[in-house]
Scaffold this active site. Sequence first.
Site, PDB file in Angstrom:
ATOM      1  N   HIS A  43       1.707  11.032  -2.196  1.00  0.00           N
ATOM      2  CA  HIS A  43       0.435  10.881  -1.496  1.00  0.00           C
ATOM      3  C   HIS A  43      -0.257  12.235  -1.551  1.00  0.00           C
ATOM      4  CE1 HIS A  43      -1.840   9.133   2.212  1.00  0.00           C
ATOM      5  NE2 HIS A  43      -2.485   8.926   1.077  1.00  0.00           N
ATOM      6  N   HIS A  66       0.857  -1.186   0.000  1.00  0.00           N
ATOM      7  CA  HIS A  66       0.000   0.000   0.000  1.00  0.00           C
ATOM      8  C   HIS A  66       0.893   1.235   0.000  1.00  0.00           C
ATOM      9  CE1 HIS A  66      -2.291   3.202   2.252  1.00  0.00           C
ATOM     10  NE2 HIS A  66      -3.165   2.904   1.325  1.00  0.00           N
TER      11      HIS A  66
END
Length: 594
Positions: free
Chosen positions: A167, A121
Site C-alpha cells: 500500500h 480490496h
Amino acid sequence: MSKQTFRVCFCFRRRFRLAEAEAPDEIKALFNQYSENGVMTTDHLQRFLIEVQKQEKVTFQEAQSIVESFKHMTHFYRKGLHLEAFFKYLFGDTNPPLDLKLGVHHDMTAPLSHYFIYTGHNSYLTGNQLSSDCSDVPIINALKKGVRVIELDIWPNSDNDDVEVLHGRTLTTPVQLIKCLRSIKEHAFTASEYPVVITLEDHLNTDLQAKVAQMVTQTFGDILFSPGAKNMKELPSPESLKRRIIISTKPPKEYLEAKEIKDKERDTQKGDAASDEEAWGKEIPILKGHFPAHDKNELDKDDDDDDDDAEEDLDEGHHKLQQDIAPEYKRLIAIRAGKPKGGLEECLRVDPDKVRRLSLSEPQLEKAAETHGKEIVRFTQRNILRVYPKGTRVNSSNYNPLVGWMHGAQMVAFNMQGYGRSLWLMQGMFRANGGCGFVKKPSFLLKSGPHGEVFDTKAKLPPQKTLKVKIYMGEGWYYDFHHTHFDAYSPPDFYVRVGVAGVPADTVMKKTKTLEDSWIPFWNEEFEFPLTVPELALLRIEVHEYDMSEKDDFGGQTCLPIWELRQGIRAVPLHDRKGERYNSVKLLVRLEFV
C-alpha cells in the site's frame, strides 16, 4: 459443593440430552399430524417434506434415505422415525436453509457485467491500511473463501529493478509480486472454477511494466485471458472464462506521473480512523432511500488514495502517454479501467462499441447516486462498476454493500481481512449460487423499457411478498464455547436479533425477548418482513448474550440470500465474527413466504 457450582454442573449434565422432551410443541404437533402410533413412516415423511417443507419434488427414495440415516437411534428405522429421530433430523446438518445440492444454478452464459462478483480490496494486506504486513496469505485465504477479484498495488522496489506489492506511501511492509502471482495460480480455483480477475493499481515505469508482463505470462501461461490490444465490444461470460485469469487495470501513466497523496487527506485518515472503525457491535448505516445532496456533480476530486479514480482513459487521445506504455503489458489488459475527463455524465456514458471498468469510492458513489442513480444502473448493464472503501477506513472496516448492489455495481470491493456486519452481508450474498463467487443480478437491473427506462432505486414500490421467520430455539454453545465464556457462575442469557438488509424500504432489525440461564434457549417468537425488492434482500440473524454490567457478548451470526431460502423448518448454522462456521451452534427456524 456450593449451590452455584451444583447449578452449573447440573446444567452441563442436562446439556448432553437434547431429546424429544426438548422439542418445541409445534414440532411435536407436526410429528403427531404426520405419524401413526408414534412412528413417522417413509410415506409420512415424504408427505411432510412436500407439504410443510415445500420440497415438492422430493422422492420416496430421498425420504427413505433420511429414515435409514437414523437407524442407529431406533429399532423402528425400517418402519420410520420416532419423535426424537424426527427432531434430530430437523435440527441436523442435513436440513440447512439453503439447498446445497443445487450448486451453481444461475445462468452463467451472460456477459460479466450481468453478475455481482465477490471482490476484495487491497487483497494483500494482513491488517490495517497503514502499517500491517503485506503477504500472499490473505490472498490465499480470500481465494479459498470464493473471492473472485484480487487487488494488487504494484510499485518499484528500492533499487528500481523489481516489482513489489504494498500500500504505497504507508508503513506497510512489501511482498514480492511474483510470490503473489504464484499463490494466485495455485489457489485460484480451489473454491470455484469460475474466473479470477486481478485488478492492478500500477505505479511502474515502462521497463518494470515489461517485467510484469513477463511475470504474468510466464506464471499463468495458457490460463491467462488476453484479448489483445483492442477494447472488447462486449464482456465475455463466466462460463466461457472458466479456470481463466483476467487482468484489469487502467492503461497507466508513467510511474513518475503517479499522483501524490495529499497531506490533508492523510491527516484526515489519521483523525477519522477511530470513528470509521466498524466493530461487530456497530450497526450498518441504514439507507434512507436518498443520499446527502452535494452542490457539484463533478468527480474530479479524489476521495481516496486508490489511483483508479484519478486516471484518465488513454483511449481518449493522450498519444504521448500511450507511447510510454510497454506494448506487451498493454496487451495483457483484458478489462480496461479509467475515468474520462468531465463530470458524471461523461463518466457514466455508455459506449456501444466498447466496454470498460469505472472505479468510484464509496462517497463518490453516494454523491453520484443522489443525482444520477438511473444513469449508474444503465451504465452497469454493459460496463463494470467497482466501488471501494473510502480512505479513512484505515482499520480495514467496510461499508454497506447494498448501496452498490442496488445500482448494479458488480465489484463492491471489501477488506476481507477484517470482520463486522458489513462483511457478514458480503458473505451472505455470495452464499448464493453454490458459493461460486458470481451471483446473477436481478433481471430488473439488466432490462430497459421501451423508452430506455431502468430501475429507479428511489421509487416507492409495493411489497412483493412477506417473509415470516419463526425462531424456535437454539443449541450448540455448550460444545463450541467454554462453560465460563458468557458467565462464570450461570448459563447464558441469550436473545436473537433478526431482520433484513436490502433496499431502504426493506431494511429492518427486530429482536426476541432475553431468556435467562439457558444453554438451550426456547424463544418461540415469529416475525414478519414485507419485501418490496426480495431479489436484493438478505436475512440477518445474530445471537447475543445479555450482560447487565458490560457490553453484550457475541453468540453467533449468519446472513442468507432470501431469494434462495428453503421454506419450512430448518436448522440454521451460525458463524463467528469472521464468518467461520461454528461446529455445533445453530438455530431451529421456520421460514415461510406469504
